[in-house]
Scaffold this motif. Structure first.
Motif, mmCIF file in Angstrom:
data_model
loop_
_atom_site.group_PDB
_atom_site.id
_atom_site.type_symbol
_atom_site.label_atom_id
_atom_site.label_comp_id
_atom_site.label_asym_id
_atom_site.label_seq_id
_atom_site.Cartn_x
_atom_site.Cartn_y
_atom_site.Cartn_z
ATOM 1 N N PRO A 30 0.882 -1.432 -0.097
ATOM 2 C CA PRO A 30 -0.547 0.191 -0.021
ATOM 3 C C PRO A 30 0.995 1.362 0.161
ATOM 4 C CG PRO A 30 -0.613 -1.137 1.919
ATOM 5 C CD PRO A 30 0.886 -1.541 1.315
ATOM 6 N N SER A 31 0.415 2.447 -0.762
ATOM 7 C CA SER A 31 0.870 3.285 -0.737
ATOM 8 C C SER A 31 1.299 4.351 0.724
ATOM 9 C CB SER A 31 0.012 5.087 -0.958
ATOM 10 O OG SER A 31 0.506 6.342 -0.914
ATOM 11 N N GLY A 32 2.618 4.788 1.174
ATOM 12 C CA GLY A 32 3.412 4.537 2.243
ATOM 13 C C GLY A 32 4.060 4.012 3.363
ATOM 14 N N SER A 33 3.659 2.929 2.582
ATOM 15 C CA SER A 33 4.123 1.866 3.572
ATOM 16 C C SER A 33 5.417 1.924 3.033
ATOM 17 C CB SER A 33 3.913 -0.177 3.411
ATOM 18 O OG SER A 33 3.446 -0.007 1.907
ATOM 19 N N ALA A 34 6.382 0.328 4.119
ATOM 20 C CA ALA A 34 7.250 0.499 4.107
ATOM 21 C C ALA A 34 8.308 -0.191 2.799
ATOM 22 C CB ALA A 34 8.202 -0.829 5.515
ATOM 23 N N SER A 35 8.936 -0.135 1.767
ATOM 24 C CA SER A 35 9.511 -1.236 0.840
ATOM 25 C C SER A 35 11.344 -1.022 0.377
ATOM 26 C CB SER A 35 8.980 -0.490 -0.741
ATOM 27 O OG SER A 35 9.156 -1.140 -1.448
ATOM 28 N N THR A 36 11.695 -1.844 -0.034
ATOM 29 C CA THR A 36 13.160 -2.173 -0.022
ATOM 30 C C THR A 36 13.520 -1.282 -2.219
ATOM 31 O OG1 THR A 36 13.071 -4.526 -0.623
ATOM 32 C CG2 THR A 36 13.646 -3.990 1.351
ATOM 33 N N ALA A 37 12.024 -0.919 -2.501
ATOM 34 C CA ALA A 37 12.151 -0.371 -3.587
ATOM 35 C C ALA A 37 13.020 0.271 -3.995
ATOM 36 C CB ALA A 37 11.337 -0.314 -4.181
ATOM 37 N N THR A 38 13.942 0.323 -5.502
ATOM 38 C CA THR A 38 14.158 1.660 -5.306
ATOM 39 C C THR A 38 14.248 2.011 -7.073
ATOM 40 O OG1 THR A 38 16.580 0.554 -6.189
ATOM 41 C CG2 THR A 38 16.442 1.255 -3.731
ATOM 42 N N GLY A 39 13.837 2.501 -7.669
ATOM 43 C CA GLY A 39 13.567 2.794 -8.881
ATOM 44 C C GLY A 39 12.393 2.970 -9.519
ATOM 45 N N SER A 40 11.830 2.187 -10.511
ATOM 46 C CA SER A 40 11.122 2.269 -11.380
ATOM 47 C C SER A 40 11.274 1.243 -12.538
ATOM 48 C CB SER A 40 9.993 3.287 -11.427
ATOM 49 O OG SER A 40 10.874 3.675 -12.655
ATOM 50 N N SER A 41 9.543 0.120 -12.540
ATOM 51 C CA SER A 41 9.504 -0.989 -13.746
ATOM 52 C C SER A 41 9.224 -0.002 -14.945
ATOM 53 C CB SER A 41 8.864 -2.215 -13.142
ATOM 54 O OG SER A 41 7.766 -1.739 -13.173
ATOM 55 N N SER A 42 8.811 -0.775 -15.986
ATOM 56 C CA SER A 42 8.042 -0.748 -16.905
ATOM 57 C C SER A 42 7.039 -0.254 -16.954
ATOM 58 C CB SER A 42 8.514 -1.013 -18.305
ATOM 59 O OG SER A 42 7.930 -2.269 -17.383
ATOM 60 N N SER A 43 6.131 -0.807 -15.966
ATOM 61 C CA SER A 43 4.624 0.014 -15.564
ATOM 62 C C SER A 43 4.309 0.764 -14.304
ATOM 63 C CB SER A 43 4.414 -1.676 -14.979
ATOM 64 O OG SER A 43 5.185 -1.736 -13.777
ATOM 65 N N GLY A 44 5.787 1.612 -14.624
ATOM 66 C CA GLY A 44 5.300 2.812 -13.374
ATOM 67 C C GLY A 44 5.220 2.282 -11.836
ATOM 68 N N GLN A 45 5.058 1.131 -11.669
ATOM 69 C CA GLN A 45 5.876 0.573 -10.065
ATOM 70 C C GLN A 45 6.695 -0.141 -9.862
ATOM 71 O OE1 GLN A 45 3.224 -0.167 -7.813
ATOM 72 N NE2 GLN A 45 1.342 0.402 -9.917
ATOM 73 N N PRO A 46 7.239 0.390 -8.260
ATOM 74 C CA PRO A 46 8.976 0.181 -8.108
ATOM 75 C C PRO A 46 9.334 -0.802 -8.606
ATOM 76 C CG PRO A 46 7.490 1.506 -6.519
ATOM 77 C CD PRO A 46 6.238 1.147 -7.470
ATOM 78 N N ALA A 47 10.440 -0.726 -8.750
ATOM 79 C CA ALA A 47 11.513 -1.829 -9.220
ATOM 80 C C ALA A 47 11.890 -2.587 -7.502
ATOM 81 C CB ALA A 47 12.362 -2.063 -9.652
ATOM 82 N N ALA A 48 12.013 -3.751 -7.154
ATOM 83 C CA ALA A 48 12.428 -4.519 -5.843
ATOM 84 C C ALA A 48 13.979 -4.290 -6.314
ATOM 85 C CB ALA A 48 12.350 -5.521 -6.025
ATOM 86 N N ARG A 49 14.177 -4.507 -5.492
ATOM 87 C CA ARG A 49 15.963 -4.138 -4.884
ATOM 88 C C ARG A 49 16.113 -5.707 -4.742
ATOM 89 N NH1 ARG A 49 19.135 -3.877 -1.065
ATOM 90 N NH2 ARG A 49 17.993 -3.926 0.775
ATOM 91 N N ILE A 50 16.758 -6.054 -5.883
ATOM 92 C CA ILE A 50 18.114 -7.399 -5.076
ATOM 93 C C ILE A 50 19.097 -7.423 -4.415
ATOM 94 C CG2 ILE A 50 18.562 -9.417 -5.653
ATOM 95 C CD1 ILE A 50 16.998 -8.923 -8.723
#
Length: 383
Positions: A30-50
């Motif tokens: 959900p919006s505003g929750s914790a995430s390890t993502a950086t950048g974004s994917s082609s769909s506009g969603q954040p791309a998960a950091r490996i």
């Protein structure tokens, strides 16, 4: 979360996917929750950091020691910790800064034997207002889940209210009692159970043994469960010991194998995880294969936690902490072992926020040849 929102979240899970992953693994963050993502994917969603293939573990300090058969751990909002004793049936508050122990009280009705007793604990999702502590324990007749009012204003030893049983009838045994409970991002209560040594129960969807259960906080089957009017979320488990969610709300579980393979699984509602027809990876497509597996001497897994892009898994017989870096619901690199043999048997690992973990040892549980007869809680920094 309301029942309607819980159903909506599950419908979103069934209808959304990214990166080619099975969309049933979890709901979007959900919006505003914790995430390890950086950048974004082609769909506009954040791309998960490996995470990197190799990580690190640093033991910052011993928080407390001198514990007896510690099993479950629940961090309080004020930073202190609650820990359960399997054999004593007590819940104790640990002052995080000093390690001071204050016994809240004994959970009435518990009946310890073998691997059974007072096991997992969890705080109510509405703890700030209701002050409820949930516990999974073995009674004289079954394994059950109760909730109790915690009142720190009362004298030590009298701070736990009488247990209110919200769910009962989980098969009990000298072995394989499961016992891990946790509230998920959806506000529902998840419980890992064992097949109590009766293998056939794991494949019986009408049995509560060898399952992951999903319940409302009141103990009813949660809305959106895969089988109508049933608390069963997944089946075909031998003895589920750890539950944790990643930053994308995907559920993972650790599981004791028999003599060959222990498992870490990504959990998909309604799936069959194979036991007793499969232990570890199987060529039969009707069984959900584990993310990774270990020989039982190297793991015998218990609790798990998610931090810094990896699942961290405590090992009992293996006497080590495993790091499993993730790429979605797959391991992105080989598991890495830490603390091998340094602290003996390891029972529970819980996120302490960010790159910190709480780790609980299990050297007083009467099993194996532990390094020490003393149990403690450690604070770790990981990457």
């Amino acid at each position: 979360m309301s029942a309607a929102l819980a159903v909506t979240a599950l419908l979103l899970t069934a209808g959304c996917s990214s990166g080619g992953e099975d969309p049933r693994y979890g709901t979007p963050t959900p919006s505003g929750s914790a995430s390890t993502a950086t950048g974004s994917s082609s769909s506009g969603q954040p791309a998960a950091r490996i995470p990197p293939a190799k990580g690190t573990v640093k033991v910052l300090r011993t928080v407390t020691e001198g514990l007896n058969t510690p099993w479950g751990l629940a961090p309080l909002p004020d930073g202190n910790l609650l820990v359960s004793s399997r054999d004593n049936g007590t819940i104790t508050r640990i002052t995080e800064k000093t390690g001071q122990k204050t016994e809240l009280g004994t959970v009435s009705g518990f009946s310890p034997a073998g691997e059974g007793g007072l096991l997992g604990i969890a705080l109510s999702p509405d703890y700030a207002s209701d002050h409820m502590v949930y516990a999974y324990f073995t009674s004289a007749s079954d394994n059950r889940i109760v909730r109790m009012l915690y009142d720190p204003k009362k004298p030590a030893g009298e701070q736990l209210g009488a247990p209110d049983t919200i769910f009962k009838g989980i098969p009990k045994g000298y072995i394989h009692n499961g016992g891990r409970i946790a509230f998920g991002p959806d506000g529902m209560l998840y419980a890992g159970t064992g097949e109590s040594g009766q293998r056939g129960l794991a494949q019986d969807k009408k049995s509560l043994g060898g399952k992951i259960l999903r319940l409302t906080p009141e103990g009813d089957p949660a809305p959106g469960n895969p089988f109508p009017d049933s608390p069963v979320y997944t089946y075909g488990h031998r003895n589920v010991q750890g539950l944790a969610w990643d930053s994308k709300q995907r559920l993972f579980a650790s599981e004791f194998g028999q003599d060959t393979w222990d498992e870490l699984n990504a959990i998909t509602p309604g799936d069959d995880y194979g036991w007793p027809n499969a232990e570890g990876k199987s060529s039969d497509s009707k069984y959900h294969n584990p993310i990774t597996q270990w020989h039982t001497d190297d793991a015998s897994p218990s609790g798990i936690a998610y931090a810094e892009g990896s699942i961290w898994m405590a090992g009992l017989k293996g006497q080590r902490l495993w790091r499993i870096p993730l790429d979605g619901t797959k391991a992105s690199a080989a598991p890495q072992a830490f603390l091998t043999g340094e602290y003996g048997r390891l029972r529970t690992v819980v996120s302490a926020g960010g790159d910190k973990l709480w780790l609980v040892t299990s050297n007083t549980d009467g099993r194996g040849t532990p390094k020490s007869g003393d149990d403690r809680i450690l604070e770790l920094q990981v990457s």
